[in-house]
Design a protein around this motif. Structure first.
Motif, PDB file in Angstrom:
ATOM      1  N   VAL A   9     -32.539  53.701 -62.013  1.00 58.93           N
ATOM      2  CA  VAL A   9     -32.130  54.245 -60.725  1.00 58.93           C
ATOM      3  C   VAL A   9     -32.263  53.210 -59.605  1.00 58.93           C
ATOM      4  O   VAL A   9     -33.292  52.561 -59.438  1.00 58.93           O
ATOM      5  CB  VAL A   9     -32.946  55.525 -60.379  1.00 58.93           C
ATOM      6  CG1 VAL A   9     -32.879  55.840 -58.894  1.00 58.93           C
ATOM      7  CG2 VAL A   9     -32.427  56.703 -61.199  1.00 58.93           C
ATOM      8  N   VAL A  10     -31.179  53.070 -58.863  1.00 61.02           N
ATOM      9  CA  VAL A  10     -31.130  52.228 -57.662  1.00 61.02           C
ATOM     10  C   VAL A  10     -30.822  53.146 -56.490  1.00 61.02           C
ATOM     11  O   VAL A  10     -29.971  54.034 -56.605  1.00 61.02           O
ATOM     12  CB  VAL A  10     -30.018  51.156 -57.785  1.00 61.02           C
ATOM     13  CG1 VAL A  10     -29.868  50.370 -56.482  1.00 61.02           C
ATOM     14  CG2 VAL A  10     -30.298  50.222 -58.954  1.00 61.02           C
ATOM     15  N   LYS A  11     -31.574  52.979 -55.393  1.00 60.83           N
ATOM     16  CA  LYS A  11     -31.228  53.697 -54.168  1.00 60.83           C
ATOM     17  C   LYS A  11     -31.104  52.697 -53.022  1.00 60.83           C
ATOM     18  O   LYS A  11     -32.044  51.971 -52.714  1.00 60.83           O
ATOM     19  CB  LYS A  11     -32.306  54.737 -53.820  1.00 60.83           C
ATOM     20  CG  LYS A  11     -31.985  55.520 -52.553  1.00 60.83           C
ATOM     21  CD  LYS A  11     -30.740  56.385 -52.701  1.00 60.83           C
ATOM     22  CE  LYS A  11     -30.413  57.151 -51.419  1.00 60.83           C
ATOM     23  NZ  LYS A  11     -29.197  57.994 -51.590  1.00 60.83           N
ATOM     24  N   ARG A  12     -29.920  52.649 -52.428  1.00 63.05           N
ATOM     25  CA  ARG A  12     -29.683  51.778 -51.273  1.00 63.05           C
ATOM     26  C   ARG A  12     -29.414  52.625 -50.055  1.00 63.05           C
ATOM     27  O   ARG A  12     -28.679  53.608 -50.127  1.00 63.05           O
ATOM     28  CB  ARG A  12     -28.469  50.868 -51.517  1.00 63.05           C
ATOM     29  CG  ARG A  12     -28.729  49.763 -52.478  1.00 63.05           C
ATOM     30  CD  ARG A  12     -27.593  48.756 -52.549  1.00 63.05           C
ATOM     31  NE  ARG A  12     -27.625  48.141 -53.870  1.00 63.05           N
ATOM     32  CZ  ARG A  12     -26.857  48.507 -54.889  1.00 63.05           C
ATOM     33  NH1 ARG A  12     -25.942  49.441 -54.733  1.00 63.05           N
ATOM     34  NH2 ARG A  12     -26.990  47.930 -56.065  1.00 63.05           N
ATOM     35  N   TYR A  13     -30.032  52.251 -48.951  1.00 59.38           N
ATOM     36  CA  TYR A  13     -29.750  52.890 -47.661  1.00 59.38           C
ATOM     37  C   TYR A  13     -28.993  51.890 -46.806  1.00 59.38           C
ATOM     38  O   TYR A  13     -29.389  50.730 -46.700  1.00 59.38           O
ATOM     39  CB  TYR A  13     -31.043  53.268 -46.936  1.00 59.38           C
ATOM     40  CG  TYR A  13     -31.848  54.366 -47.581  1.00 59.38           C
ATOM     41  CD1 TYR A  13     -31.388  55.679 -47.591  1.00 59.38           C
ATOM     42  CD2 TYR A  13     -33.089  54.093 -48.145  1.00 59.38           C
ATOM     43  CE1 TYR A  13     -32.146  56.694 -48.154  1.00 59.38           C
ATOM     44  CE2 TYR A  13     -33.855  55.104 -48.710  1.00 59.38           C
ATOM     45  CZ  TYR A  13     -33.377  56.401 -48.708  1.00 59.38           C
ATOM     46  OH  TYR A  13     -34.142  57.397 -49.265  1.00 59.38           O
ATOM     47  N   GLN A  14     -27.927  52.368 -46.202  1.00 64.70           N
ATOM     48  CA  GLN A  14     -27.109  51.515 -45.338  1.00 64.70           C
ATOM     49  C   GLN A  14     -27.345  51.947 -43.900  1.00 64.70           C
ATOM     50  O   GLN A  14     -27.101  53.101 -43.552  1.00 64.70           O
ATOM     51  CB  GLN A  14     -25.629  51.727 -45.707  1.00 64.70           C
ATOM     52  CG  GLN A  14     -24.666  50.764 -45.039  1.00 64.70           C
ATOM     53  CD  GLN A  14     -24.592  49.432 -45.775  1.00 64.70           C
ATOM     54  OE1 GLN A  14     -24.520  49.415 -47.003  1.00 64.70           O
ATOM     55  NE2 GLN A  14     -24.639  48.331 -45.038  1.00 64.70           N
ATOM     56  N   THR A  15     -27.862  51.036 -43.077  1.00 64.31           N
ATOM     57  CA  THR A  15     -27.968  51.346 -41.644  1.00 64.31           C
ATOM     58  C   THR A  15     -27.302  50.208 -40.882  1.00 64.31           C
ATOM     59  O   THR A  15     -27.816  49.090 -40.852  1.00 64.31           O
ATOM     60  CB  THR A  15     -29.439  51.490 -41.192  1.00 64.31           C
ATOM     61  OG1 THR A  15     -30.240  50.562 -41.918  1.00 64.31           O
ATOM     62  CG2 THR A  15     -29.969  52.896 -41.411  1.00 64.31           C
ATOM     63  N   HIS A  17     -25.278  47.171 -40.361  1.00 67.14           N
ATOM     64  CA  HIS A  17     -24.884  46.105 -41.284  1.00 67.14           C
ATOM     65  C   HIS A  17     -25.976  45.815 -42.303  1.00 67.14           C
ATOM     66  O   HIS A  17     -25.797  44.995 -43.201  1.00 67.14           O
ATOM     67  CB  HIS A  17     -24.540  44.827 -40.510  1.00 67.14           C
ATOM     68  CG  HIS A  17     -23.276  44.954 -39.719  1.00 67.14           C
ATOM     69  ND1 HIS A  17     -22.042  45.138 -40.295  1.00 67.14           N
ATOM     70  CD2 HIS A  17     -23.069  44.976 -38.383  1.00 67.14           C
ATOM     71  CE1 HIS A  17     -21.128  45.258 -39.357  1.00 67.14           C
ATOM     72  NE2 HIS A  17     -21.722  45.169 -38.175  1.00 67.14           N
ATOM     73  N   GLU A  18     -27.103  46.490 -42.136  1.00 72.24           N
ATOM     74  CA  GLU A  18     -28.239  46.191 -43.007  1.00 72.24           C
ATOM     75  C   GLU A  18     -28.316  47.158 -44.187  1.00 72.24           C
ATOM     76  O   GLU A  18     -28.135  48.365 -44.021  1.00 72.24           O
ATOM     77  CB  GLU A  18     -29.533  46.277 -42.195  1.00 72.24           C
ATOM     78  CG  GLU A  18     -30.639  45.421 -42.771  1.00 72.24           C
ATOM     79  CD  GLU A  18     -32.014  45.876 -42.272  1.00 72.24           C
ATOM     80  OE1 GLU A  18     -32.997  45.292 -42.733  1.00 72.24           O
ATOM     81  OE2 GLU A  18     -32.093  46.821 -41.468  1.00 72.24           O
ATOM     82  N   THR A  19     -28.570  46.615 -45.364  1.00 66.46           N
ATOM     83  CA  THR A  19     -28.768  47.449 -46.544  1.00 66.46           C
ATOM     84  C   THR A  19     -30.206  47.302 -47.014  1.00 66.46           C
ATOM     85  O   THR A  19     -30.700  46.183 -47.165  1.00 66.46           O
ATOM     86  CB  THR A  19     -27.825  47.004 -47.684  1.00 66.46           C
ATOM     87  OG1 THR A  19     -26.489  47.030 -47.200  1.00 66.46           O
ATOM     88  CG2 THR A  19     -27.938  47.938 -48.873  1.00 66.46           C
TER      89      THR A  19
END
Ligand SMILES: Nc1ncnc2c1ncn2[C@@H]1O[C@H](COP(=O)(O)OP(=O)(O)OP(=O)(O)O)[C@@H](O)[C@H]1O
Ligand SMILES: [Mg+2]
Length: 220
Positions: A9-15, A17-19
């Motif tokens: 499992v991978v979880k990425r948050y995008q805020t 331009h930053e990941t």
């Protein structure tokens, strides 16, 4: 078979331009009758992982299996139904409704469904967590440890397979925390459920069958 299994499992948050990669290829599983405790520094991904296990959020990559069924691509409605029937939640600050009695708080998750009467099970669960003489007390008439016991009974009302606990002893003194941990250990065996908790409490780590340490989104 594991009651809950997360694979790669991978979880990425995008805020903007930053990941942020909050979970990096995490494998996690829990079995019935087992207490798994997740620890790690602030920002290491503990809440993110607990949210995945509780089907409150979906992974960016990877798979989640509940009792062997792949629920990764379930709709929001399907996930809500799985959560309701399979997963109980316990929080640091109890989340009880102040105007309801202990029994009514425990029955609350079943109120919407008129086809089942869970009153007897609510009373039975309250007896089993040592509150048989506090059935009609409201939360403000109970101690912190008693409130957390009501919350635990409520989490078990729908006979879940998994109990998730976010800092369940966080607002309790050490002695009260210990009685709650003993209670959880007993219920884990009686109900044959998996308990997955997040904690900073070293005492709680001592009660775990298995400890999972997260650092920077990776299991150590
Ligand atoms: N909704 C979100 N949007 C963007 N970034 C997020 C979001 N939720 C969490 N993060 C980031 O993901 C990382 C992991 O956060 P998480 O809340 O899982 O940490 P934690 O281990 O529970 O920390 P704590 O012990 O402080 O509760 C952090 O860098 C956090 O800033
Ligand atoms: Mg957290």
């Amino acid at each position: 078979m594991s009651v809950i299994a997360l694979t790669d499992v991978v979880k990425r948050y995008q805020t903007g331009h930053e990941t942020v990669e909050a979970l990096k290829h995490v494998d996690f599983r829990a079995e019935r009758g087992e207490m798994v405790t997740i620890t790690g520094p602030s920002g290491s991904g503990k809440s993110t992982l607990l949210n995945m296990i509780g089907l409150l959020d979906t992974p960016t990559e990877g798979h989640i299996r509940l009792d062997g069924r792949d629920v990764t691509d379930f709709t929001e409605d399907e996930l809500t139904e799985e959560r309701r029937s399979e997963i109980g939640f316990v929080f640091q600050d109890f989340h009880l409704l102040p105007m309801l009695t202990a029994t009514e708080n425990v029955e609350l998750p079943t109120m919407w469904d008129t086809s089942v009467d869970r009153h007897d099970r609510a009373v039975d669960l309250l007896h089993r967590v040592g509150l048989g003489d506090r059935l009609d007390h409201r939360p403000d008439q109970l101690s912190g440890g008693q409130r957390q016991r009501v919350a635990i009974a409520r989490a078990l009302i729908n006979e879940p397979d998994i109990l998730l606990a976010d800092e369940p002893t966080g607002n309790l003194d050490q002695d009260t925390g210990r009685t709650i941990l003993e209670e959880l250990t007993r219920l884990k065996e009686d109900e044959n459920i998996a308990i997955v908790s997040v904690t900073h409490d070293e005492q709680m780590v001592g009660y775990a069958d298995r400890v999972v340490r997260l650092i920077d989104g990776e299991i150590q």
